[in-house]
Scaffold this motif. Sequence first.
Motif, PDB file in Angstrom:
ATOM      1  N   SER A   6      -1.847  -8.408   7.707  1.00  0.00           N
ATOM      2  CA  SER A   6      -2.853  -8.415   6.636  1.00  0.00           C
ATOM      3  C   SER A   6      -2.451  -7.504   5.478  1.00  0.00           C
ATOM      4  O   SER A   6      -2.902  -7.690   4.352  1.00  0.00           O
ATOM      5  N   TRP A   7      -1.608  -6.518   5.745  1.00  0.00           N
ATOM      6  CA  TRP A   7      -1.156  -5.596   4.704  1.00  0.00           C
ATOM      7  C   TRP A   7       0.124  -6.073   4.018  1.00  0.00           C
ATOM      8  O   TRP A   7       0.573  -5.494   3.040  1.00  0.00           O
ATOM      9  N   VAL A  13       0.405   5.397   7.196  1.00  0.00           N
ATOM     10  CA  VAL A  13       0.623   6.327   6.081  1.00  0.00           C
ATOM     11  C   VAL A  13       2.084   6.276   5.641  1.00  0.00           C
ATOM     12  O   VAL A  13       2.387   6.282   4.444  1.00  0.00           O
ATOM     13  N   HIS A  14       2.972   6.194   6.606  1.00  0.00           N
ATOM     14  CA  HIS A  14       4.412   6.183   6.305  1.00  0.00           C
ATOM     15  C   HIS A  14       4.806   4.990   5.430  1.00  0.00           C
ATOM     16  O   HIS A  14       5.697   5.110   4.594  1.00  0.00           O
ATOM     17  N   VAL A  15       4.147   3.856   5.612  1.00  0.00           N
ATOM     18  CA  VAL A  15       4.461   2.693   4.771  1.00  0.00           C
ATOM     19  C   VAL A  15       3.663   2.702   3.474  1.00  0.00           C
ATOM     20  O   VAL A  15       3.767   1.777   2.673  1.00  0.00           O
ATOM     21  N   GLY A  16       2.874   3.754   3.255  1.00  0.00           N
ATOM     22  CA  GLY A  16       2.211   3.928   1.970  1.00  0.00           C
ATOM     23  C   GLY A  16       0.782   3.429   1.880  1.00  0.00           C
ATOM     24  O   GLY A  16       0.245   3.287   0.785  1.00  0.00           O
ATOM     25  N   LEU A  17       0.148   3.164   3.007  1.00  0.00           N
ATOM     26  CA  LEU A  17      -1.230   2.686   2.957  1.00  0.00           C
ATOM     27  C   LEU A  17      -2.189   3.843   2.716  1.00  0.00           C
ATOM     28  O   LEU A  17      -2.033   4.917   3.300  1.00  0.00           O
ATOM     29  N   PRO A  18      -3.187   3.623   1.873  1.00  0.00           N
ATOM     30  CA  PRO A  18      -4.177   4.676   1.639  1.00  0.00           C
ATOM     31  C   PRO A  18      -5.045   4.896   2.881  1.00  0.00           C
ATOM     32  O   PRO A  18      -5.288   3.965   3.663  1.00  0.00           O
ATOM     33  N   LEU A  19      -5.513   6.111   3.055  1.00  0.00           N
ATOM     34  CA  LEU A  19      -6.344   6.436   4.214  1.00  0.00           C
ATOM     35  C   LEU A  19      -7.599   5.574   4.273  1.00  0.00           C
ATOM     36  O   LEU A  19      -8.053   5.214   5.362  1.00  0.00           O
ATOM     37  N   ALA A  20      -8.157   5.209   3.123  1.00  0.00           N
ATOM     38  CA  ALA A  20      -9.358   4.365   3.117  1.00  0.00           C
ATOM     39  C   ALA A  20      -9.066   3.015   3.764  1.00  0.00           C
ATOM     40  O   ALA A  20      -9.885   2.497   4.536  1.00  0.00           O
ATOM     41  N   GLU A  35       0.138  -6.745   0.138  1.00  0.00           N
ATOM     42  CA  GLU A  35       0.028  -5.498  -0.622  1.00  0.00           C
ATOM     43  C   GLU A  35       1.345  -4.725  -0.590  1.00  0.00           C
ATOM     44  O   GLU A  35       1.801  -4.197  -1.609  1.00  0.00           O
ATOM     45  N   LEU A  36       1.962  -4.665   0.574  1.00  0.00           N
ATOM     46  CA  LEU A  36       3.236  -3.955   0.688  1.00  0.00           C
ATOM     47  C   LEU A  36       4.337  -4.664  -0.104  1.00  0.00           C
ATOM     48  O   LEU A  36       5.168  -4.003  -0.733  1.00  0.00           O
ATOM     49  N   ASP A  37       4.335  -5.999  -0.089  1.00  0.00           N
ATOM     50  CA  ASP A  37       5.313  -6.742  -0.887  1.00  0.00           C
ATOM     51  C   ASP A  37       5.145  -6.434  -2.369  1.00  0.00           C
ATOM     52  O   ASP A  37       6.130  -6.273  -3.100  1.00  0.00           O
ATOM     53  N   THR A  38       3.900  -6.342  -2.834  1.00  0.00           N
ATOM     54  CA  THR A  38       3.633  -5.994  -4.231  1.00  0.00           C
ATOM     55  C   THR A  38       4.141  -4.594  -4.531  1.00  0.00           C
ATOM     56  O   THR A  38       4.770  -4.358  -5.572  1.00  0.00           O
ATOM     57  N   ARG A  39       3.896  -3.657  -3.633  1.00  0.00           N
ATOM     58  CA  ARG A  39       4.387  -2.285  -3.835  1.00  0.00           C
ATOM     59  C   ARG A  39       5.907  -2.233  -3.851  1.00  0.00           C
ATOM     60  O   ARG A  39       6.501  -1.515  -4.644  1.00  0.00           O
ATOM     61  N   ILE A  40       6.529  -3.005  -2.958  1.00  0.00           N
ATOM     62  CA  ILE A  40       7.993  -3.038  -2.923  1.00  0.00           C
ATOM     63  C   ILE A  40       8.534  -3.587  -4.236  1.00  0.00           C
ATOM     64  O   ILE A  40       9.490  -3.040  -4.802  1.00  0.00           O
ATOM     65  N   ALA A  41       7.916  -4.640  -4.743  1.00  0.00           N
ATOM     66  CA  ALA A  41       8.346  -5.224  -6.022  1.00  0.00           C
ATOM     67  C   ALA A  41       8.182  -4.210  -7.152  1.00  0.00           C
ATOM     68  O   ALA A  41       9.067  -4.069  -8.010  1.00  0.00           O
ATOM     69  N   THR A  42       7.076  -3.489  -7.137  1.00  0.00           N
ATOM     70  CA  THR A  42       6.843  -2.477  -8.173  1.00  0.00           C
ATOM     71  C   THR A  42       7.863  -1.354  -8.072  1.00  0.00           C
ATOM     72  O   THR A  42       8.437  -0.927  -9.081  1.00  0.00           O
ATOM     73  N   LEU A  43       8.117  -0.879  -6.864  1.00  0.00           N
ATOM     74  CA  LEU A  43       9.093   0.195  -6.676  1.00  0.00           C
ATOM     75  C   LEU A  43      10.503  -0.267  -7.038  1.00  0.00           C
ATOM     76  O   LEU A  43      11.275   0.498  -7.633  1.00  0.00           O
ATOM     77  N   THR A  44      10.826  -1.499  -6.711  1.00  0.00           N
ATOM     78  CA  THR A  44      12.138  -2.035  -7.077  1.00  0.00           C
ATOM     79  C   THR A  44      12.274  -2.064  -8.587  1.00  0.00           C
ATOM     80  O   THR A  44      13.299  -1.672  -9.147  1.00  0.00           O
ATOM     81  N   ARG A  45      11.224  -2.512  -9.251  1.00  0.00           N
ATOM     82  CA  ARG A  45      11.235  -2.550 -10.718  1.00  0.00           C
ATOM     83  C   ARG A  45      11.339  -1.145 -11.299  1.00  0.00           C
ATOM     84  O   ARG A  45      12.087  -0.897 -12.245  1.00  0.00           O
ATOM     85  N   LEU A  46      10.592  -0.200 -10.733  1.00  0.00           N
ATOM     86  CA  LEU A  46      10.674   1.188 -11.196  1.00  0.00           C
ATOM     87  C   LEU A  46      12.088   1.723 -11.025  1.00  0.00           C
ATOM     88  O   LEU A  46      12.635   2.365 -11.922  1.00  0.00           O
TER      89      LEU A  46
END
Length: 151
Positions: free
Chosen positions: A93-94, A60-67, A97-108
């Motif tokens: 395996s995650w 959860v701390h790294v931002g993964l959804p509960l599902a 997805e985490l790299d994509t989120r990091i890229a999105t957050l960096t861009r934001l």
Amino acid sequence: MSLPASHWTPAQLAERSGLNVSALHFYERKGLIISTRTTGNQRRYPRDTVRRLSFIRAAVHVGLPLADIRLALASLPAGRTPTAADWERLSKSWRAELDTRIATLTRLRDDLGGCIRCGCLSLERCALFNPSDEYGGQHPGKNTLMETRVR
């Protein structure tokens, strides 16, 4: 039915894990942890649930959804508690997805100075970068900041 000492009450597990009892019940409803019931219908959790909760909290701390966390836990043999090797395998395996989120957050973060639908906070600037809301007309419902671009 008498449970072995290897089971904890919700209060004991909450104290040991640092979570509220309501969080334990929430995770149980979501299928992330399980309890057994006494003859008086009181919940009891296996002691190794504390390790499972640590796994859940880290994910959860790294931002993964509960599902996603529930699916990961369900992939373990016989629903066992995750080991360090399991965490290593699942975290790999995650990674994409985490790299994509990091890229999105960096861009934001980098584009935060201009961030409404068209990419800026100023209606005056919008006229320069997105006249007549052309982007909105071409891509209804999309937000330029949430798009992941390779730079």
